[in-house]
Design a protein around this motif. Structure first.
Motif, PDB file in Angstrom:
ATOM      1  N   ARG A  64       0.803  -1.222   0.000  1.00 39.98           N
ATOM      2  CA  ARG A  64       0.000   0.000   0.000  1.00 39.98           C
ATOM      3  C   ARG A  64       0.836   1.272   0.000  1.00 39.98           C
ATOM      4  O   ARG A  64       0.392   2.276  -0.566  1.00 39.98           O
ATOM      5  CB  ARG A  64      -0.991  -0.003   1.162  1.00 39.98           C
ATOM      6  CG  ARG A  64      -0.340  -0.106   2.480  1.00 39.98           C
ATOM      7  CD  ARG A  64      -1.338   0.146   3.587  1.00 39.98           C
ATOM      8  NE  ARG A  64      -0.625   0.109   4.832  1.00 39.98           N
ATOM      9  CZ  ARG A  64      -0.646  -0.913   5.677  1.00 39.98           C
ATOM     10  NH1 ARG A  64      -1.419  -1.939   5.424  1.00 39.98           N
ATOM     11  NH2 ARG A  64       0.058  -0.880   6.765  1.00 39.98           N
ATOM     12  N   HIS A  67       1.236   2.015  -3.482  1.00 40.97           N
ATOM     13  CA  HIS A  67      -0.046   2.469  -4.019  1.00 40.97           C
ATOM     14  C   HIS A  67      -0.261   3.936  -3.657  1.00 40.97           C
ATOM     15  O   HIS A  67      -0.684   4.743  -4.490  1.00 40.97           O
ATOM     16  CB  HIS A  67      -1.169   1.609  -3.427  1.00 40.97           C
ATOM     17  CG  HIS A  67      -2.521   1.859  -3.991  1.00 40.97           C
ATOM     18  ND1 HIS A  67      -3.217   0.917  -4.721  1.00 40.97           N
ATOM     19  CD2 HIS A  67      -3.321   2.957  -3.938  1.00 40.97           C
ATOM     20  CE1 HIS A  67      -4.383   1.411  -5.080  1.00 40.97           C
ATOM     21  NE2 HIS A  67      -4.479   2.636  -4.617  1.00 40.97           N
ATOM     22  N   TRP A  68       0.044   4.298  -2.400  1.00 44.32           N
ATOM     23  CA  TRP A  68      -0.132   5.697  -1.989  1.00 44.32           C
ATOM     24  C   TRP A  68       0.851   6.606  -2.708  1.00 44.32           C
ATOM     25  O   TRP A  68       0.489   7.682  -3.149  1.00 44.32           O
ATOM     26  CB  TRP A  68       0.128   5.855  -0.486  1.00 44.32           C
ATOM     27  CG  TRP A  68      -0.721   5.045   0.411  1.00 44.32           C
ATOM     28  CD1 TRP A  68      -1.939   4.494   0.124  1.00 44.32           C
ATOM     29  CD2 TRP A  68      -0.423   4.685   1.757  1.00 44.32           C
ATOM     30  NE1 TRP A  68      -2.410   3.815   1.216  1.00 44.32           N
ATOM     31  CE2 TRP A  68      -1.511   3.922   2.232  1.00 44.32           C
ATOM     32  CE3 TRP A  68       0.644   4.955   2.627  1.00 44.32           C
ATOM     33  CZ2 TRP A  68      -1.547   3.405   3.529  1.00 44.32           C
ATOM     34  CZ3 TRP A  68       0.608   4.440   3.916  1.00 44.32           C
ATOM     35  CH2 TRP A  68      -0.477   3.678   4.355  1.00 44.32           C
ATOM     36  N   THR A  73      -5.285   5.310  -7.010  1.00 46.70           N
ATOM     37  CA  THR A  73      -6.746   5.376  -7.031  1.00 46.70           C
ATOM     38  C   THR A  73      -7.206   6.636  -7.735  1.00 46.70           C
ATOM     39  O   THR A  73      -8.079   6.598  -8.593  1.00 46.70           O
ATOM     40  CB  THR A  73      -7.335   5.356  -5.617  1.00 46.70           C
ATOM     41  OG1 THR A  73      -6.795   4.279  -4.886  1.00 46.70           O
ATOM     42  CG2 THR A  73      -8.843   5.232  -5.671  1.00 46.70           C
ATOM     43  N   ALA A  82      -9.641  -5.146  -1.844  1.00 47.47           N
ATOM     44  CA  ALA A  82      -8.337  -4.630  -1.426  1.00 47.47           C
ATOM     45  C   ALA A  82      -7.595  -5.722  -0.681  1.00 47.47           C
ATOM     46  O   ALA A  82      -8.013  -6.143   0.381  1.00 47.47           O
ATOM     47  CB  ALA A  82      -8.529  -3.411  -0.538  1.00 47.47           C
ATOM     48  N   GLU A  84      -3.691  -7.030   0.727  1.00 45.83           N
ATOM     49  CA  GLU A  84      -2.390  -6.529   1.151  1.00 45.83           C
ATOM     50  C   GLU A  84      -1.425  -7.711   1.139  1.00 45.83           C
ATOM     51  O   GLU A  84      -1.849  -8.834   1.405  1.00 45.83           O
ATOM     52  CB  GLU A  84      -2.579  -6.062   2.585  1.00 45.83           C
ATOM     53  CG  GLU A  84      -1.826  -4.893   3.110  1.00 45.83           C
ATOM     54  CD  GLU A  84      -1.425  -3.840   2.146  1.00 45.83           C
ATOM     55  OE1 GLU A  84      -0.245  -3.671   1.910  1.00 45.83           O
ATOM     56  OE2 GLU A  84      -2.315  -3.172   1.593  1.00 45.83           O
TER      57      GLU A  84
ATOM     58  N   ILE B 286      -4.218   9.130   6.138  1.00 46.40           N
ATOM     59  CA  ILE B 286      -3.319   8.652   7.185  1.00 46.40           C
ATOM     60  C   ILE B 286      -2.431   7.546   6.616  1.00 46.40           C
ATOM     61  O   ILE B 286      -2.894   6.697   5.840  1.00 46.40           O
ATOM     62  CB  ILE B 286      -4.147   8.117   8.368  1.00 46.40           C
ATOM     63  CG1 ILE B 286      -5.144   9.194   8.831  1.00 46.40           C
ATOM     64  CG2 ILE B 286      -3.246   7.698   9.523  1.00 46.40           C
ATOM     65  CD1 ILE B 286      -6.138   8.703   9.852  1.00 46.40           C
ATOM     66  N   ASP B 287      -1.172   7.560   6.958  1.00 42.02           N
ATOM     67  CA  ASP B 287      -0.232   6.530   6.490  1.00 42.02           C
ATOM     68  C   ASP B 287      -0.410   5.258   7.302  1.00 42.02           C
ATOM     69  O   ASP B 287       0.510   4.781   7.972  1.00 42.02           O
ATOM     70  CB  ASP B 287       1.212   7.035   6.647  1.00 42.02           C
ATOM     71  CG  ASP B 287       1.636   7.892   5.468  1.00 42.02           C
ATOM     72  OD1 ASP B 287       2.786   8.340   5.453  1.00 42.02           O
ATOM     73  OD2 ASP B 287       0.800   8.120   4.572  1.00 42.02           O
ATOM     74  N   SER B 288      -1.593   4.702   7.220  1.00 39.20           N
ATOM     75  CA  SER B 288      -1.897   3.517   8.015  1.00 39.20           C
ATOM     76  C   SER B 288      -3.226   2.977   7.529  1.00 39.20           C
ATOM     77  O   SER B 288      -3.958   3.691   6.843  1.00 39.20           O
ATOM     78  CB  SER B 288      -2.007   3.904   9.488  1.00 39.20           C
ATOM     79  OG  SER B 288      -2.584   2.838  10.219  1.00 39.20           O
ATOM     80  N   GLU B 289      -3.529   1.735   7.881  1.00 38.38           N
ATOM     81  CA  GLU B 289      -4.883   1.273   7.598  1.00 38.38           C
ATOM     82  C   GLU B 289      -5.758   1.366   8.843  1.00 38.38           C
ATOM     83  O   GLU B 289      -6.938   1.039   8.822  1.00 38.38           O
ATOM     84  CB  GLU B 289      -4.863  -0.157   7.029  1.00 38.38           C
ATOM     85  CG  GLU B 289      -4.788  -1.274   8.032  1.00 38.38           C
ATOM     86  CD  GLU B 289      -3.371  -1.535   8.517  1.00 38.38           C
ATOM     87  OE1 GLU B 289      -2.515  -0.641   8.413  1.00 38.38           O
ATOM     88  OE2 GLU B 289      -3.146  -2.639   9.025  1.00 38.38           O
ATOM     89  N   TYR B 312     -11.321   3.240   7.285  1.00 33.52           N
ATOM     90  CA  TYR B 312     -10.427   2.717   6.249  1.00 33.52           C
ATOM     91  C   TYR B 312     -11.164   2.843   4.928  1.00 33.52           C
ATOM     92  O   TYR B 312     -12.314   2.418   4.809  1.00 33.52           O
ATOM     93  CB  TYR B 312     -10.088   1.252   6.531  1.00 33.52           C
ATOM     94  CG  TYR B 312      -9.284   0.596   5.430  1.00 33.52           C
ATOM     95  CD1 TYR B 312      -9.894  -0.244   4.501  1.00 33.52           C
ATOM     96  CD2 TYR B 312      -7.925   0.818   5.310  1.00 33.52           C
ATOM     97  CE1 TYR B 312      -9.168  -0.844   3.495  1.00 33.52           C
ATOM     98  CE2 TYR B 312      -7.185   0.223   4.303  1.00 33.52           C
ATOM     99  CZ  TYR B 312      -7.816  -0.602   3.399  1.00 33.52           C
ATOM    100  OH  TYR B 312      -7.084  -1.191   2.401  1.00 33.52           O
ATOM    101  N   LEU B 316      -9.028   3.832  -1.544  1.00 30.23           N
ATOM    102  CA  LEU B 316      -7.728   4.481  -1.415  1.00 30.23           C
ATOM    103  C   LEU B 316      -6.717   3.608  -0.713  1.00 30.23           C
ATOM    104  O   LEU B 316      -5.537   3.917  -0.690  1.00 30.23           O
ATOM    105  CB  LEU B 316      -7.870   5.804  -0.637  1.00 30.23           C
ATOM    106  CG  LEU B 316      -8.591   6.924  -1.380  1.00 30.23           C
ATOM    107  CD1 LEU B 316      -8.925   8.064  -0.440  1.00 30.23           C
ATOM    108  CD2 LEU B 316      -7.738   7.438  -2.531  1.00 30.23           C
ATOM    109  N   ARG B 317      -7.181   2.516  -0.147  1.00 28.48           N
ATOM    110  CA  ARG B 317      -6.321   1.555   0.574  1.00 28.48           C
ATOM    111  C   ARG B 317      -5.601   2.193   1.755  1.00 28.48           C
ATOM    112  O   ARG B 317      -4.465   1.870   2.070  1.00 28.48           O
ATOM    113  CB  ARG B 317      -5.314   0.903  -0.375  1.00 28.48           C
ATOM    114  CG  ARG B 317      -5.992   0.037  -1.420  1.00 28.48           C
ATOM    115  CD  ARG B 317      -4.991  -0.672  -2.288  1.00 28.48           C
ATOM    116  NE  ARG B 317      -4.250  -1.663  -1.534  1.00 28.48           N
ATOM    117  CZ  ARG B 317      -3.107  -2.207  -1.936  1.00 28.48           C
ATOM    118  NH1 ARG B 317      -2.579  -1.835  -3.069  1.00 28.48           N
ATOM    119  NH2 ARG B 317      -2.501  -3.104  -1.198  1.00 28.48           N
ATOM    120  N   ARG B 318      -6.253   3.136   2.403  1.00 25.38           N
ATOM    121  CA  ARG B 318      -5.652   3.693   3.603  1.00 25.38           C
ATOM    122  C   ARG B 318      -6.760   4.275   4.458  1.00 25.38           C
ATOM    123  O   ARG B 318      -7.865   4.472   3.992  1.00 25.38           O
ATOM    124  CB  ARG B 318      -4.635   4.776   3.258  1.00 25.38           C
ATOM    125  CG  ARG B 318      -5.268   6.036   2.670  1.00 25.38           C
ATOM    126  CD  ARG B 318      -4.312   6.846   1.875  1.00 25.38           C
ATOM    127  NE  ARG B 318      -3.134   7.235   2.636  1.00 25.38           N
ATOM    128  CZ  ARG B 318      -2.071   7.827   2.096  1.00 25.38           C
ATOM    129  NH1 ARG B 318      -2.044   8.098   0.816  1.00 25.38           N
ATOM    130  NH2 ARG B 318      -1.031   8.139   2.838  1.00 25.38           N
TER     131      ARG B 318
END
Lengths: 443, 370, 465
Positions: A64, A67-68, A73, A82, A84, B286-289, B312, B316-318
């Motif tokens: 991820r 991805h970020w 997205t 989704a 991981e 946020i840099d986290s899930e 979550y 955007l997977r975050r």
């Protein structure tokens, strides 16, 4: 004009490497043989109105953070589920990145000197898949040729294909990453073949293109598999003998074939993949057939009604069905892949589909056999994972981003992190290039 | 405590495999049918049907109804044509947000007020001064959201041609329903008499089968709301119920666009105009899930705001969050910090980096018409 | 009834007796209990048609030379009928591959199949044997893999190793049989290690040799028993162990089927690890986390009493050889798949010897024993079907052999080599969660004596501290 880095192949890994390097301020060129980038991540309209990702419906998950970093997205890539990378894979990736950041080792990747730290995931190297996962064998073995009862088959757990489908097909993922690369200033050239890697005195200096021109660069990243990179892009006398020997002995494991069906009428919607023939006995027999160059009687098959998950893949009222067959040999013992043999594959897939959806009406079918994969992607023997997934060819027994040729880096499916996660090997190669540049090792 | 079932409860119960329920405004609703993330993604790729019966819907009738609503809402509803609607806030006497919702005109003297949070007593007593009567619309409602929403309606025999913020009563194969487009997700709302609930659900689901239509629970809908960057009462903020408090301000909730500056007579106007608000609504990635709801936000160790709701985002997977921060920290891309709460797997406080993102986080699911 | 001793050995096979002999010489009071009515274990022979004696283990290749020397077995009548059996890949077309210690003759034999392979033979053998000697630190002592070249072997398959050296499928097929020792498929990681392990052995001073004991392997256990007895050990046959007794997480002795108990603080078991820890211990004593690989396939010892000496078709082949019948590498793969699925493979892969060709004591004059090791076979192989298939296969290379068969015997056993335990140190391999209890386990199941020797030394040291 000299670039900082040129990348061979605009696959997901190639584009990821290019984008990462361009975002770090470097001048990057990417050269791709096909008119469309993406490699395995493509969307193909195989019949008017019917679309599918031709080679795989899902890739390995993209970590991820990657991805970020590429904001995929917002650039149009929407994953339908989704997933991981699991903890084992995440740990192995961390190790791969650590090695990329560290100074280069003095020995070649196939010469290991003790003492060595074990790699995360290595504990699977001597285990049989059937012993490690009591449940679903279809997920780890989709499209593969493997016997889950043999030791070493557990390594398939490190090569997942459960990263989720992408709305609009995997091609949307490539578009998003290509957009990111272009926005960062990467020069992407499509429809151009790379003929060789220019080198002098054991150092890579650039690439030669089919039209006779040349791109000079301080570093070259190849996303082609190990064999294709070394054995077709170099003169053999330019490579050290141990490298040629090791690369020649590298075993490919291609066993995937795909059949794409355009269905006249949509059957009862099911979004879950349907696995047929993944019991231990059939997998074992199919693997033995694959090794003997025979098409198995009932190849392990995974069916997906992709349009049920993504209605944009078929016209309203119709449906697109993909079949992923495993244990299909690249080299048949009785000769070449003829039309009849491709039809035989289509018929086997159809037979499997009819056990789940009786009265299936087919408007069209496209067969993608291992040689077709080799042709389309430049993947030796149609192996989508760059080499047999075996105990002596995984993790640290795969090449890392650095090669024995100074200035040449390997990303793509044959590299250590390649099969573990999508884009990972590209990012690892980028990190190695950056580390070497900062340390003054690449002039 | 009795089960306040919505008109769709029987169907929701069949589909709610995990038996995961919640209560909103006294109604029992499915929180997650199968997987909240899958349901939220389905809304962007296929289509979802969500039970919105829990929303507060009041019919407002009277000769001076239009005059009353002019005084109530921050946009002038008296100018609406029948079949049209607007979105507005209503403020308390201190200029703080007391409620937000949609006001639709059914007829000359009949309006519909729809809101996520109920505010009956205060509005009814104000309405009484104008001789206006209010009563609950008493209907069940479904939201139909997704790129194939229009096609589903067509397949079901309903005409999808309806402007955003429009409302229309339809006689649909023997059943009376109200079709509207008030939502923020580009979809439709279908309201019906409670007895017709199951019929309406079945018709829509059958029509939607070809497009993979599935039910979405409140969790998935909250994720969509968050991705759309809309602050909701109760979930994100406590509406101002006390007469003269000055918080929360419309500006700090990013709701100023629901205020018509040319509308002179709405309640709390002068207090609103006099307010000096330095905080604003932002989106945080946020840099986290791990989500971080209602958490203080730091910049260089200084507290400069707090998050509202946080989820979550599978797209955007975050984890993302709405947040209220000082304006100076609100530029998109600004790096801030917050603390993630301990969990069973990670029993310690951890710091996470959060970046300011422009709102909405993601565009509305694209509708494919025709 | 009860008795006591210092060390109790379960099983009077080679390892058990060797352990007993060493411990007795170290001054310990040792009792060996054997369930059968005679000693021998894997070294036993089976009687056929009265006068034929067929050894179940037709060759010996892992006997530890230090055991022979230290227990002075040679002086006790241990003699070898053949010291160095060549390997012969028997081909249906008559172009047999003769792989003997004579490198040049071997190269000539291989040249008929591939010139390149003939050239590669000498360097292959040299490298394999050199690596094997380097690996002795691990397998002969309690050392570790020190040589960097050994690392890849852990994860390499025999197929990959042989593919790297040779192109001729016939040659690879002849070499691969030894890699399947213990039930591995030559495609599995660890099978290259098995080849290396075999090359690390030494018989009669010759590295990697396979030998045959005069008058049958029973002589080995008889001499070991003699060594143990003369050192003061006691051997009881017809005594089956029902349970191992435990006190405070330590071995305390055994209880026999007869009801008798023998107290001992050292217990050495010749049974498999699985049997020892699950069948003989009270439930849960060995902990719940133990994992035992279930056997997937088995091997069969098919003994045939022959009226005459078999003649092989095609080019001349030496009598004193191990004949490998395996058409190609794929034969092993298909056979493993079939056997693991419970089916008799279409094409059997097997090793044939004629023990009586060098040892006339095994059969009446002029008549012979053919001993066939078939591997892999399904665990529940039907003996009659198997026998028929073996005879049919032999007929192809020895036409008319079926008419010469006077009697036959089939014994099927499970193959239990665990890939994870191949490169384990002896300390870990022999010890169990219980103090004082050890399992006499070899890396690859073979008649050796090494486990017994090392176990005895470990047990003696532990006891003294």
């Amino acid at each position: 004009m000299r670039y900082d880095v040129c990348v061979i192949g605009a696959s997901m890994d190639g584009l990821a490497a290019a984008a990462a390097l361009a975002l770090a301020g470097l001048k990057v060129a990417v050269v791709e043989r096909n008119a469309v980038p993406g490699g395995r991540a493509q969307t193909h309209e195989f019949h008017p109105g019917f679309r599918a990702s031709p080679f795989l419906d899902e890739l390995a998950p993209i970590p991820r953070e990657i991805h970020w970093a590429f904001d995929l997205t917002r650039r149009g890539a929407l994953f339908l589920s989704a997933a991981e990378p699991g903890t084992r894979i995440a740990a192995a990736l961390a190790r791969a990145f650590e090695e990329a950041d560290a100074p280069p080792r003095r020995t070649a990747w196939f010469e290991r000197t003790p003492p060595r730290r074990p790699w995360p995931g290595e504990e699977l190297a001597l285990c049989a898949l059937a012993d490690v996962t009591k449940g679903d064998l279809a997920r780890p073995l989709e499209g593969r040729a493997a016997d889950p009862a043999l030791a070493g088959s557990a390594l398939h757990l490190l090569v997942p294909c459960n990263g989720g489908m992408v709305a609009g097909g995997l091609g949307k993922l490539t578009e998003a990453l290509a957009a990111c690369a272009r926005d960062a200033g990467v020069e992407l050239t499509l429809g151009t073949d790379v003929t060789d890697i220019r080198n002098a005195k054991g150092r890579a200096t650039g690439i030669g293109l089919a039209d006779g021109s040349e791109i000079e660069a301080r570093a070259v990243i190849s996303t082609l598999d190990l064999k294709r990179t070394f054995l077709s892009l170099f003169q053999w006398d330019a490579l050290p003998k141990p490298t040629i020997k090791r690369v020649s002995a590298w075993r490919m494991g291609g066993g995937t074939a795909r059949v794409l069906f355009a269905l006249e009428a949509a059957p009862a919607a099911t979004r879950e993949p349907i696995a047929i023939g993944f019991d231990a006995a059939n997998l074992s027999a199919s693997y033995a057939a694959w090794r003997a160059g025979l098409i198995p009687e009932t190849p392990p098959t995974v069916l997906r009604l992709v349009s049920a998950s993504d209605p944009s893949l078929a016209p309203q009222g119709a449906a697109t069905l993909t079949a992923t067959l495993g244990s299909i040999p690249f080299r048949l013992f009785d000769g070449a892949w003829t039309h009849e043999k491709r039809d035989a594959l289509r018929d086997r897939a159809l037979a499997a589909a009819r056990t789940v959806f009786p009265n299936l009406g087919i408007a069209a079918a496209e067969v993608i056999a291992p040689p077709d994969i080799e042709e389309a992607l430049g993947a030796t023997e149609g192996d989508l994972w760059g080499g047999e997934i075996a105990s002596d060819q995984m993790l640290d027994m795969r090449p890392g981003p650095r090669t024995e040729i100074h200035g040449l880096y390997l990303a793509g499916p044959s590299s250590a992190s390649g099969p573990l996660a999508t884009c990972a090997s590209g990012v690892a190669a980028a990190r190695a290039v950056l580390a070497d540049m900062r340390a003054g090792r690449l002039k | 405590m009795t089960l306040r079932a919505t008109p769709f409860h029987a169907r929701a119960a069949e589909a709610n495999r995990g038996n995961d329920w919640t209560v909103r405004n006294g109604c029992t609703l499915a929180r997650v049918y199968s997987d909240a993330h899958e349901e939220a993604l389905a809304a962007r790729v296929r289509g979802v049907l969500a039970d919105i019966s829990w929303r507060w819907r009041e019919l407002i009738e009277g000769a001076r109804a239009d005059e009353f609503l002019s005084h109530l809402a921050t946009r002038d509803a008296s100018k609406l044509e029948p079949g049209a609607a607007l979105k507005a806030l209503w403020l308390n006497d201190g200029g703080a947000v007391r409620g937000a919702g949609a006001i639709a005109r059914y007829g000359k003297a009949t309006f519909l007020l729809v809101s996520a949070a109920e505010d009956r007593e205060w509005i009814a007593s104000a309405a009484a001064r104008f001789g206006v009567k209010m009563h609950d619309a008493g209907e069940g409602g479904l939201a139909l959201i997704g790129p194939y929403a229009a096609r589903v309606l067509q397949e079901a025999g309903l005409d999808p041609a309806l402007e955003p913020l429009a409302v229309r009563k339809v006689f649909w194969r023997g059943t009376s329903v109200t079709l509207s487009r008030f939502g923020e997700h580009g979809g439709y709302e279908i309201w019906c008499a409670p007895d017709d609930g199951l019929l309406v659900w079945d018709r829509l689901m059958r029509a939607g089968a070809a497009f993979g239509l599935q039910a979405a629970g409140t969790e998935a809908m909250d994720i969509l709301d968050l991705e759309a960057g809309i602050a909701r009462p109760i979930r994100d903020y406590a509406p101002a119920r006390d007469g003269f408090v000055k918080q929360p301000t419309p500006k700090s909730l990013g709701l100023e666009k629901l205020i018509d500056s040319t509308h002179q007579i709405f309640n709390g106007r002068s207090a609103y105009l006099a307010a000096l608000e330095t905080k604003t609504l932002i989106g945080l990635e946020i840099d986290s899930e791990m989500p971080a709801p209602h958490t203080p936000i730091l910049r260089n160790g200084q507290a400069i705001g707090r998050t509202l709701s946080s989820h979550y985002s599978p797209a955007l997977r975050r984890a993302i969050a709405l947040a209220i921060v000082e304006e100076s920290a609100a530029a998109p891309g600004t790096e801030l910090a917050l603390t993630l709460a301990p969990t069973a797997e990670t029993p310690e406080f951890r710091n996470a980096i959060a970046r300011v993102a422009a709102l909405p986080f993601l565009p509305v699911p694209d509708s494919l018409s025709g | 009834m009860s008795s006591s001793c210092d060390a109790l050995v379960i099983g009077a096979g080679a390892n058990g007796l060797a352990a007993a002999a060493y411990l007795a010489r170290a001054g310990k009071r040792v009792i060996v209990v054997e369930a059968q009515n005679k000693t021998g274990g894997l070294c036993q022979s089976v009687k056929l048609a009265g006068d034929f004696s067929a050894p179940l283990a037709h060759t010996l290749y892992a006997l530890d030379p230090r055991v022979v020397k230290e227990l002075r077995l040679a002086g006790r009548d241990l003699k070898f009928a053949v010291r160095d059996l060549a390997v012969v890949g028997l081909r249906a077309d008559g172009k047999h591959l003769v792989l003997s210690r004579d490198v040049h003759a071997t190269a000539r034999s291989i040249a008929a199949h591939s010139q390149a392979d003939a050239k590669a033979w000498k360097p292959f053998r040299r490298e394999l044997f050199s690596l094997a000697r380097a690996a002795r630190a691990l397998w002969w002592e309690d050392g570790a893999f020190a040589d960097a070249r050994l690392e890849p072997f852990r994860r390499m398959s025999a197929a990959a190793l042989l593919d790297g050296w040779f192109e001729s499928d016939a040659l690879k097929a002849a070499l691969a049989f030894d890699a399947t020792d213990g039930g591995l498929s030559p495609l599995e990681p660890g099978s290259a290690l098995v080849l290396l392990w075999r090359a690390a052995q030494e018989m009669c001073g010759l590295q990697g040799a396979a030998a045959a004991i005069a008058r049958g392997p029973q002589v080995l256990t008889d001499t070991l028993a003699e060594a143990a007895l003369s050192a003061g050990a006691e051997i009881r046959t017809g005594a089956r162990v029902a349970k191992i007794l435990v006190t405070d997480g330590a071995a305390a002795g055994v209880a026999l089927d007869s009801g008798e108990t023998i107290a001992a603080r050292i217990v050495l078991s010749s049974l498999s690890r699985r049997q020892t820890l699950t069948a003989l211990l009270p439930d849960g004593e060995a902990g719940f986390g133990q994992h035992f690989a279930s056997p997937r396939t088995g091997s069969a010892a098919v003994s045939l009493a022959l009226k005459t000496l078999p003649e092989f078709s095609g080019s001349v082949a030496p009598r004193n050889a191990r004949f490998i019948l395996a058409e190609k590498m794929e034969s092993y793969v298909a056979a493993h798949a079939a056997a693991a699925a419970g089916r008799l493979p279409d094409e059997l892969t097997m090793e044939l010897t004629i023990p009586s060709a060098a040892d006339s004591s095994l059969a009446p004059l002029g008549q012979h024993i053919a001993s066939v090791l078939v591997r892999p076979v399904p665990l529940a192989a039907d003996p009659e079907q198997l026998e028929a298939k073996v005879i049919a296969a032999l007929n192809r290379v020895v036409p008319g052999i079926s008419a010469q068969i006077a009697a036959a015997n089939v014994a099927v056993g499970a193959d239990t080599t665990d890939v994870m335990r191949l490169a384990m140190r002896w300390n870990e391999r022999l010890k169990t969660p219980l103090r004082g209890l050890m399992v006499l386990e070899e890396p690859v199941t073979a008649i050796s004596g090494r486990a017994g020797r090392i176990a005895a030394s470990l047990a003696a040291k532990e006891n003294d501290t």
